[in-house]
Design a protein around this motif. Sequence first.
Motif, short mmCIF file in Angstrom:
data_model
loop_
_atom_site.label_atom_id
_atom_site.label_comp_id
_atom_site.label_asym_id
_atom_site.label_seq_id
_atom_site.Cartn_x
_atom_site.Cartn_y
_atom_site.Cartn_z
N ASP A 1 55.60 -52.53 -8.35
CA ASP A 1 56.39 -51.74 -8.35
C ASP A 1 57.70 -51.75 -7.19
O ASP A 1 57.60 -51.94 -6.17
CB ASP A 1 55.72 -50.31 -7.61
N PRO A 2 58.90 -51.82 -7.84
CA PRO A 2 60.17 -52.01 -7.05
C PRO A 2 60.35 -51.10 -5.96
O PRO A 2 61.13 -51.27 -4.96
CB PRO A 2 61.29 -52.29 -8.13
N ARG A 3 59.85 -49.71 -6.15
CA ARG A 3 59.96 -48.88 -5.16
C ARG A 3 59.05 -48.75 -4.04
O ARG A 3 59.18 -48.00 -3.16
CB ARG A 3 59.78 -47.31 -5.93
N ARG A 4 57.95 -49.88 -4.13
CA ARG A 4 57.23 -49.93 -2.96
C ARG A 4 57.91 -50.75 -1.83
O ARG A 4 57.77 -52.04 -2.03
CB ARG A 4 55.71 -50.52 -3.34
N ARG B 1 62.47 -58.00 -6.54
CA ARG B 1 62.43 -56.84 -6.42
C ARG B 1 61.44 -56.33 -7.26
O ARG B 1 60.68 -55.20 -7.09
CB ARG B 1 63.84 -56.23 -6.59
N LEU B 2 61.31 -56.97 -8.46
CA LEU B 2 60.34 -56.51 -9.49
C LEU B 2 58.78 -56.76 -9.11
O LEU B 2 58.06 -56.54 -9.91
CB LEU B 2 60.80 -56.88 -10.92
N GLY B 3 58.57 -57.54 -8.20
CA GLY B 3 57.21 -57.79 -7.80
C GLY B 3 56.78 -59.18 -8.27
O GLY B 3 55.63 -59.29 -8.40
N THR B 4 57.39 -60.07 -8.57
CA THR B 4 57.00 -61.27 -9.17
C THR B 4 56.74 -62.63 -8.11
O THR B 4 56.43 -63.51 -8.26
CB THR B 4 58.07 -61.81 -10.32
N THR B 5 56.97 -62.17 -7.11
CA THR B 5 56.73 -63.25 -5.78
C THR B 5 55.82 -62.57 -4.76
O THR B 5 55.97 -61.36 -4.51
CB THR B 5 57.83 -63.97 -5.37
N TYR B 6 54.91 -63.40 -3.91
CA TYR B 6 54.57 -62.97 -2.72
C TYR B 6 55.37 -63.73 -1.85
O TYR B 6 55.46 -65.13 -1.46
CB TYR B 6 53.11 -63.38 -2.72
N GLY B 7 56.09 -63.38 -0.76
CA GLY B 7 57.09 -63.81 0.06
C GLY B 7 57.89 -64.59 -0.92
O GLY B 7 58.71 -64.21 -1.94
N ASN B 8 58.25 -65.98 -0.84
CA ASN B 8 58.94 -66.74 -1.77
C ASN B 8 58.20 -67.82 -2.67
O ASN B 8 58.87 -68.82 -2.94
CB ASN B 8 60.06 -67.52 -0.71
N LEU B 9 56.93 -67.22 -2.74
CA LEU B 9 55.94 -68.13 -3.85
C LEU B 9 55.90 -67.29 -4.98
O LEU B 9 55.63 -66.18 -5.16
CB LEU B 9 54.73 -68.31 -3.05
N ASP C 1 56.69 -54.34 -0.23
CA ASP C 1 55.56 -55.08 -0.93
C ASP C 1 55.55 -54.70 -2.42
O ASP C 1 54.94 -54.07 -3.01
CB ASP C 1 54.12 -54.51 -0.45
N PRO C 2 56.68 -54.98 -3.01
CA PRO C 2 56.88 -54.65 -4.77
C PRO C 2 55.88 -55.53 -5.51
O PRO C 2 55.39 -54.71 -6.52
CB PRO C 2 58.33 -55.29 -4.98
N ALA C 3 55.19 -56.48 -5.04
CA ALA C 3 53.84 -57.08 -5.94
C ALA C 3 52.92 -56.49 -5.80
O ALA C 3 51.75 -56.50 -6.64
CB ALA C 3 53.93 -58.52 -5.54
N ILE D 1 50.42 -57.09 -3.48
CA ILE D 1 49.71 -57.97 -2.97
C ILE D 1 49.00 -57.70 -1.47
O ILE D 1 48.08 -57.38 -1.43
CB ILE D 1 50.08 -59.47 -2.93
N ARG D 2 50.05 -57.39 -0.76
CA ARG D 2 49.75 -57.00 0.70
C ARG D 2 48.91 -55.36 0.81
O ARG D 2 48.25 -55.42 1.53
CB ARG D 2 51.13 -56.76 1.42
N SER D 3 49.39 -54.70 -0.17
CA SER D 3 48.74 -53.43 -0.31
C SER D 3 47.15 -53.22 -0.75
O SER D 3 46.24 -52.66 -0.01
CB SER D 3 49.45 -52.44 -1.23
N ALA D 4 47.06 -54.10 -1.75
CA ALA D 4 45.74 -54.55 -2.32
C ALA D 4 44.91 -55.23 -1.09
O ALA D 4 43.57 -54.67 -1.10
CB ALA D 4 45.64 -55.34 -3.64
N VAL D 5 45.47 -56.10 -0.51
CA VAL D 5 44.53 -57.02 0.72
C VAL D 5 44.13 -55.83 1.79
O VAL D 5 43.07 -55.80 2.14
CB VAL D 5 45.12 -57.99 1.25
N ALA D 6 44.99 -54.97 2.21
CA ALA D 6 44.94 -53.88 3.11
C ALA D 6 43.97 -53.09 2.62
O ALA D 6 43.14 -52.52 3.38
CB ALA D 6 46.27 -53.32 3.45
N ALA D 7 43.97 -52.56 1.28
CA ALA D 7 42.99 -51.61 1.05
C ALA D 7 41.61 -52.12 1.00
O ALA D 7 40.55 -51.53 1.38
CB ALA D 7 43.35 -51.02 -0.39
N LEU D 8 41.38 -53.62 0.55
CA LEU D 8 40.22 -54.04 0.48
C LEU D 8 39.82 -54.25 2.04
O LEU D 8 38.38 -54.07 2.15
CB LEU D 8 40.23 -55.84 0.04
#
Length: 324
Positions: free
Chosen positions: A303-306, A228-236, A309-311, A313-320
Amino acid sequence: MTDPRPDDAAIPLDLVDLSSPTEERNPASAELDSLDARGMVDVILGEDATVAGAVQEQAGPISELVEVCVGAIAAGRTVHYLGAGTSGRLAVLDAVELAPTFNADESMVAAHLAGGAGAFLTAVEGAEDDAEAGAALVHEVCVAGDVVIGLAASGRTPFVRGALQAARAAGMPTALISANPRAELAGDADIPILLDVGPEVVTGSTRMKAGTAQKLTLNALSTAMMVRLGTTYGNLMIDVRPTNAKLVGRTVRILVQASGASAEEAGRVLQAAGGSVRVALVALLSGADVDRAAAALADYPRDPRRAGDPAGIRSAVAALAKQP
């Protein structure tokens, strides 16, 4: 064999009638010593098989505690585990393993064992019976907004009682993880997690089913907290500390699994990213160079409030993907 108690030590008769399933005799293992090795192992493992269900029944309060802990850590506060004996050792084990897996440190989750660090290997007589020591520890290491989680298989450990009562008096959120559905300390916890594992195979040996239940609870609690604190991407794991050859190899494999890139490309991008799995992953997923990937990530920190996508990663890729 000599009596381990001093001649003048009082017998604690008030504890003879301790109300805890872990102190009851288990009929399934009543003739344990008469069995051969296979028979013993079958009985032990048969009882262990019931533990996961007992923990699953507490999924609600465990989830509630996850959210409380995530909120505290996100606000710069600390989650404290406190326990004695087996319970305390399991707490220490869970806390220290968060470092290599999620790059967490004691400012996020800290464990405290009755009797001090030395009690991890050698029992400290009377440490668990010292309620004042539990309270003093809370006053020493905790600040407003911290979370205090007591672990007590029996649900009555004085050290844990002192800690929970001191924490509540100071306005800190509290929780109890116990293997006693009738735990005396439940009333001292905002969130009691009471694991009904029943009698132990060896009566009173809470290193067995009670310990397993507490370990499973801590596994679920701390893993969910960290995700929840954003330390994984999926289960990775994307915050793993590559402190040895195995973990260095794991970081490259993670990038391959997440992006579909070859090991050679993943290794090259990881090196260009200065070893940052996060930056390398965004670069590989978006096709951007590592500088642009790092800049995009800076706009989307953990950000656990996101939601979803707490990590970041998805948001950064979408922005790019939206950039020319």
